[in-house]
Write a protein that holds these residues in place. Structure first.
Motif, PDB file in Angstrom:
ATOM      1  N   PRO A  62       0.849  -1.206   0.000  1.00  0.00           N
ATOM      2  CA  PRO A  62       0.000   0.000   0.000  1.00  0.00           C
ATOM      3  C   PRO A  62       0.879   1.249   0.000  1.00  0.00           C
ATOM      4  O   PRO A  62       2.061   1.205   0.373  1.00  0.00           O
ATOM      5  N   THR A  63       0.333   2.339  -0.428  1.00  0.00           N
ATOM      6  CA  THR A  63       1.095   3.597  -0.451  1.00  0.00           C
ATOM      7  C   THR A  63       1.313   4.146   0.956  1.00  0.00           C
ATOM      8  O   THR A  63       2.265   4.889   1.209  1.00  0.00           O
ATOM      9  N   ASN A  64       0.443   3.779   1.873  1.00  0.00           N
ATOM     10  CA  ASN A  64       0.504   4.282   3.248  1.00  0.00           C
ATOM     11  C   ASN A  64       1.153   3.228   4.143  1.00  0.00           C
ATOM     12  O   ASN A  64       0.636   2.109   4.272  1.00  0.00           O
ATOM     13  N   LEU A  65       2.276   3.562   4.751  1.00  0.00           N
ATOM     14  CA  LEU A  65       2.964   2.615   5.625  1.00  0.00           C
ATOM     15  C   LEU A  65       2.107   2.206   6.814  1.00  0.00           C
ATOM     16  O   LEU A  65       2.329   1.152   7.417  1.00  0.00           O
ATOM     17  N   ASN A  66       1.123   2.992   7.150  1.00  0.00           N
ATOM     18  CA  ASN A  66       0.281   2.694   8.312  1.00  0.00           C
ATOM     19  C   ASN A  66      -0.953   1.865   7.962  1.00  0.00           C
ATOM     20  O   ASN A  66      -1.784   1.583   8.828  1.00  0.00           O
ATOM     21  N   ASP A  67      -1.051   1.462   6.705  1.00  0.00           N
ATOM     22  CA  ASP A  67      -2.178   0.628   6.282  1.00  0.00           C
ATOM     23  C   ASP A  67      -2.174  -0.679   7.083  1.00  0.00           C
ATOM     24  O   ASP A  67      -1.139  -1.347   7.176  1.00  0.00           O
ATOM     25  N   PRO A  68      -3.297  -1.062   7.710  1.00  0.00           N
ATOM     26  CA  PRO A  68      -3.321  -2.288   8.537  1.00  0.00           C
ATOM     27  C   PRO A  68      -3.017  -3.556   7.749  1.00  0.00           C
ATOM     28  O   PRO A  68      -2.652  -4.572   8.339  1.00  0.00           O
ATOM     29  N   ASN A  69      -3.161  -3.514   6.412  1.00  0.00           N
ATOM     30  CA  ASN A  69      -2.874  -4.684   5.586  1.00  0.00           C
ATOM     31  C   ASN A  69      -1.454  -4.681   5.029  1.00  0.00           C
ATOM     32  O   ASN A  69      -1.137  -5.487   4.145  1.00  0.00           O
ATOM     33  N   PHE A  70      -0.626  -3.791   5.553  1.00  0.00           N
ATOM     34  CA  PHE A  70       0.761  -3.751   5.093  1.00  0.00           C
ATOM     35  C   PHE A  70       1.417  -5.125   5.322  1.00  0.00           C
ATOM     36  O   PHE A  70       1.342  -5.706   6.400  1.00  0.00           O
ATOM     37  N   GLY A  71       2.061  -5.651   4.281  1.00  0.00           N
ATOM     38  CA  GLY A  71       2.715  -6.962   4.373  1.00  0.00           C
ATOM     39  C   GLY A  71       1.797  -8.128   4.127  1.00  0.00           C
ATOM     40  O   GLY A  71       2.222  -9.285   4.200  1.00  0.00           O
ATOM     41  N   LEU A  72       0.512  -7.848   3.829  1.00  0.00           N
ATOM     42  CA  LEU A  72      -0.454  -8.914   3.553  1.00  0.00           C
ATOM     43  C   LEU A  72      -1.075  -8.772   2.171  1.00  0.00           C
ATOM     44  O   LEU A  72      -2.020  -9.483   1.833  1.00  0.00           O
ATOM     45  N   GLY A  73      -0.549  -7.876   1.350  1.00  0.00           N
ATOM     46  CA  GLY A  73      -1.111  -7.656   0.023  1.00  0.00           C
ATOM     47  C   GLY A  73      -0.964  -8.884  -0.871  1.00  0.00           C
ATOM     48  O   GLY A  73      -0.014  -9.652  -0.752  1.00  0.00           O
ATOM     49  N   THR A  74      -1.919  -9.071  -1.759  1.00  0.00           N
ATOM     50  CA  THR A  74      -1.904 -10.206  -2.677  1.00  0.00           C
ATOM     51  C   THR A  74      -2.080  -9.719  -4.114  1.00  0.00           C
ATOM     52  O   THR A  74      -2.489  -8.583  -4.357  1.00  0.00           O
ATOM     53  N   SER A  75      -1.746 -10.625  -5.036  1.00  0.00           N
ATOM     54  CA  SER A  75      -1.884 -10.305  -6.454  1.00  0.00           C
ATOM     55  C   SER A  75      -2.146 -11.601  -7.211  1.00  0.00           C
ATOM     56  O   SER A  75      -2.393 -12.644  -6.610  1.00  0.00           O
ATOM     57  N   GLU A  76      -2.046 -11.540  -8.521  1.00  0.00           N
ATOM     58  CA  GLU A  76      -2.290 -12.726  -9.345  1.00  0.00           C
ATOM     59  C   GLU A  76      -1.342 -13.866  -8.989  1.00  0.00           C
ATOM     60  O   GLU A  76      -1.699 -15.046  -9.081  1.00  0.00           O
ATOM     61  N   PHE A  77      -0.122 -13.546  -8.581  1.00  0.00           N
ATOM     62  CA  PHE A  77       0.876 -14.571  -8.300  1.00  0.00           C
ATOM     63  C   PHE A  77       1.341 -14.591  -6.847  1.00  0.00           C
ATOM     64  O   PHE A  77       2.168 -15.410  -6.482  1.00  0.00           O
ATOM     65  N   VAL A  78       0.826 -13.700  -6.016  1.00  0.00           N
ATOM     66  CA  VAL A  78       1.238 -13.613  -4.622  1.00  0.00           C
ATOM     67  C   VAL A  78       0.025 -13.799  -3.726  1.00  0.00           C
ATOM     68  O   VAL A  78      -0.937 -13.038  -3.802  1.00  0.00           O
TER      69      VAL A  78
END
Length: 708
Positions: free
Chosen positions: A588-604
């Motif tokens: 996420p663009t915001n370091l304080n986003d609660p989902n930081f380090g949990l982002g997913t994508s087509e291959f992640v």
């Protein structure tokens, strides 16, 4: 005229018998859909072997092809690894969505150094806030929906259907994050497990033998065993404990040829505490193991009294008639996992099929297990071929028992381990591969061409064994007059195969680039790597701040891009980038986003590495030898080295070599011929369609058109 009448009558009798037989077969209950996975089978090999006659075109895959459909290509999951791609098959969802992208990886809810097997990981993820089981998993196994709709499902060692409660590794008092209820079907046979004792090789001479004790002679006589030369006995010096019981293996030598010569040809293996009982024996018991050397077959040996009901087997690779040279392999001990969810099925298998049979063991083939150093190539290769035969037969009998006990099942899931194991060991098809793993000069013109040819025959043997398993299942359900199976039989594989020439040690490379192993760690499976960052607030013992995480992730990407091979013996040009695909976890663009380090994508996915990377063909993270063997032309072996085996998978699934197979025929499949390119995630919705059950909303695959 009389001859004509006899022939005519015989013809009508034959026709009537055939008609009755056909009606009997067709009226016998058979499962509606049977899905068979042949681990590692590739379309190119299957089609070549069918054309060449290596595989009988009228049996197994050839029969299904002639009576139904086949896919020219079957694009599998990313990375193309066994656990990941079987869960993709079983859920109809990609590896990133079902959260299992490798055979081994790290759950971000675990302590940083803890790993989990992809075969026993949570399907569809879990809630990291707890952690606890997810109320809305991102993928659902096909069997869950079928059972919910009143269907009967059988699983014979199919990955994911194992009846276990999945917990977080390394986490004290971990809650269940994927309950056994989601991993158990109507009749569940879990895949076997190592029982704690590995294989061993034994080399004896006549000096090790002495006249057998009177007790052993008497016991063999009572067992109906005759020796035309004095029975000899030796201690194998093989003492071990399995399931709380200690064993001391002894061996007796018999001469069963009445030729008036001293001609020992049979060895009998037994536990010193039990001796040689006469039998009869009821499964899982086997009694002593009798091995006649000319049969070139192993003999099973149940470990009486072991709490885990384990067993092993013995193989005699060399037996001189005068006992001057005796070489023996004792296979590793294995057992079927037992837990309440599957206990009834396991008991049925133990009593009717037997204990978990020894599997094809690369540790013997590569002489990693003790005692095999002096065994010649021909003997360790013969041992491996015996194990291929033994284990495929066992898995097939498991499947047949499951079908026999559940003839009205709606879906039967079957897993066969070959040809995967043999392709790993014997796919010696690239001139850059060292035909002698201990000799870096054995590439190119230095390759042993006789060994190359021999290894090709072993791959063919594995395909024949797998194809025979398919035919035995077809025989079990029967066919109609046209030869179409009475069940809808779908045969797939999880991935294809490619040859590799170089082993890569990624963690050594990362350390050489200055990464702190307490902050950055790679978990590899085949040629795929999940590189994790020990993030604060995600891993229980995380030490990396979010700001540092962003920097480290970019540094990892740069380092992976910079890993190149410049050795002219292995690259066709000045240099070659080792990594083919690199996928960072989205941030996420915001370091304080609660989902930081949990982002997913087509291959992640949720538990994919913070950088997920796949090497190009020719390179693999597995196969490092001890001592390390330096490649021809290299001056350093900390990153690149000569591997101990030859075949790999886990590369980009769109590469032709990595394509999986798909063959299907049955009463509800009236389309014929080539259906082009499909995806492994299309299998689950196709099964649902055949059974008239809607697919879960999480399914990403499409139903295949198997009807005209």
């Amino acid at each position: 005229m009389r001859l004509f009448t006899i022939v005519l009558v015989t013809f009508f009798i034959s026709l009537t018998v055939h008609s009755i037989a056909a009606q009997t077969v067709s009226s016998t209950p058979s499962p509606k859909v049977i899905l068979i996975s042949l681990d590692g089978a590739t379309p190119d090999f299957v089609e070549k072997y069918l054309t060449q006659g290596v595989l009988n075109p009228k049996q197994g895959l050839g029969l299904l092809k002639s009576q139904g459909v086949y896919a020219e290509r079957n694009i599998t999951c990313s990375a193309s690894l066994t656990a990941a791609c079987h869960i993709a098959i079983g859920t109809g969802s990609t590896a990133a969505r079902n959260d299992i992208n490798a055979n081994t990886f790290h759950l971000v809810a675990s302590p940083f150094n803890a790993n989990i097997s992809g075969f026993g990981a949570p399907i569809g993820g879990y809630s990291t806030f707890g952690p606890v089981a997810s109320p809305q998993p991102t993928a659902e196994p096909v069997w869950v929906g079928l059972l919910r709709n009143g269907k009967q499902v059988v699983a014979a060692t199919f990955p994911g259907a194992d009846g276990v409660d999945v917990r977080v590794p390394g986490l004290t008092n971990s809650p269940v994050i994927d309950p056994a209820s989601r991993r158990t079907v109507s009749y569940t046979v879990p895949f076997g497990t190592f029982a704690g004792v590995g294989a061993s090789g034994f080399s004896l001479t006549a000096a090790n033998f002495s006249p057998a004790s009177s007790q052993i002679v008497s016991q063999l006589k009572n067992a109906g065993r005759v020796s035309y030369s004095p029975i000899q006995q030796a201690a194998l010096s093989d003492r071990f404990t399995v399931g709380g019981v200690s064993y001391d293996i002894q061996v007796a030598a018999l001469d069963t040829t009445n030729d008036r010569k001293t001609n020992y040809d049979t060895l009998v293996f037994f536990d010193a505490q039990i001796g040689i009982p006469a039998g009869p024996f009821s499964l899982p018991s086997t009694g002593p193991a009798y091995v006649r050397v000319r049969d070139r077959l192993s003999s099973l040996f149940y470990l009486e009294g072991s709490s885990n009901q384990a067993g092993t087997a013995f193989y005699v690779s060399n037996l001189a008639p005068d006992l001057s040279v005796v070489r023996i392999a004792r296979y590793s001990a294995n057992a079927i996992p037992q837990n309440p969810a599957v206990q009834a099925t396991v008991d049925d298998i133990l009593k009717n099929v037997g204990f978990w049979s020894p599997q094809a063991d690369f540790r013997i083939a590569q002489r990693i297990s003790p005692g095999f150093t002096t065994f010649p190539d021909s003997e360790v290769e013969a041992i491996y071929q015996d194990q291929v035969r033994l284990f495929v037969d066992y898995q097939t009998r498991l499947a047949l028992r499951a079908i026999n006990q559940n003839p009205n099942a709606d879906l039967v899931l079957v897993y066969i381990e070959q040809p995967d194991g043999s392709e790993h060991q014997f796919l010696l098809t690239d001139s850059r591969q060292a035909s002698d793993p201990t000799n870096p000069l054995s590439i190119g013109t230095g390759q042993d061409q006789a060994k190359v040819t021999r290894y090709q025959s072993y791959v063919q043997t594995a395909y024949r064994a797998a194809n025979n398993a398919v035919q035995r299942i077809i025989n079990a359900v029967g066919t109609n007059r046209q030869g179409t199976p009475n069940s809808n039989i779908l045969v797939v594989s999880d991935h294809g195969f490619s040859a590799f020439h170089t082993e890569v040690n990624l963690n050594n490379y990362l350390r050489s680039k200055g990464f702190d192993p307490t902050k950055v760690r790679a978990v590899t499976s085949g040629p795929a790597a999940n590189v994790y960052i020990n993030l604060q607030g995600r891993e229980p013992n995380g030490i990396v701040t979010r700001a540092e995480y962003v920097t480290l992730q970019q540094q990892i990407i740069i380092a992976l891009r910079e890993l190149v091979d410049t050795n002219p013996n292995y690259v066709r040009g000045k240099e070659m980038a080792v990594f083919d695909k690199i996928y960072p976890r989205p941030l996420p663009t915001n370091l304080n986003d609660p989902n930081f380090g949990l982002g997913t994508s087509e291959f992640v996915g949720q538990d994919t590495g913070d950088v997920f990377a796949i090497m190009r063909e020719g390179y693999n993270f597995d196969g490092r030898q001890n001592p390390v063997v330096t490649r021809l032309g290299d001056t350093d072996n900390t990153v690149f080295s000569v591997p101990s085996f030859y075949g790999a998978h886990g590369y980009d699934p769109t590469i032709s070599n990595l394509s999986a197979i798909f063959y299907a025929a049955g009463p509800d499949i009236n389309r014929r011929g080539n259906i082009g390119t499909i995806r492994n995630i299309d299998v689950a919705p196709t099964i649902n369609s055949l059974l008239g059950v809607p697919s879960a909303p999480t399914v990403q695959g499409q139903t295949l058109n198997l009807k005209n």
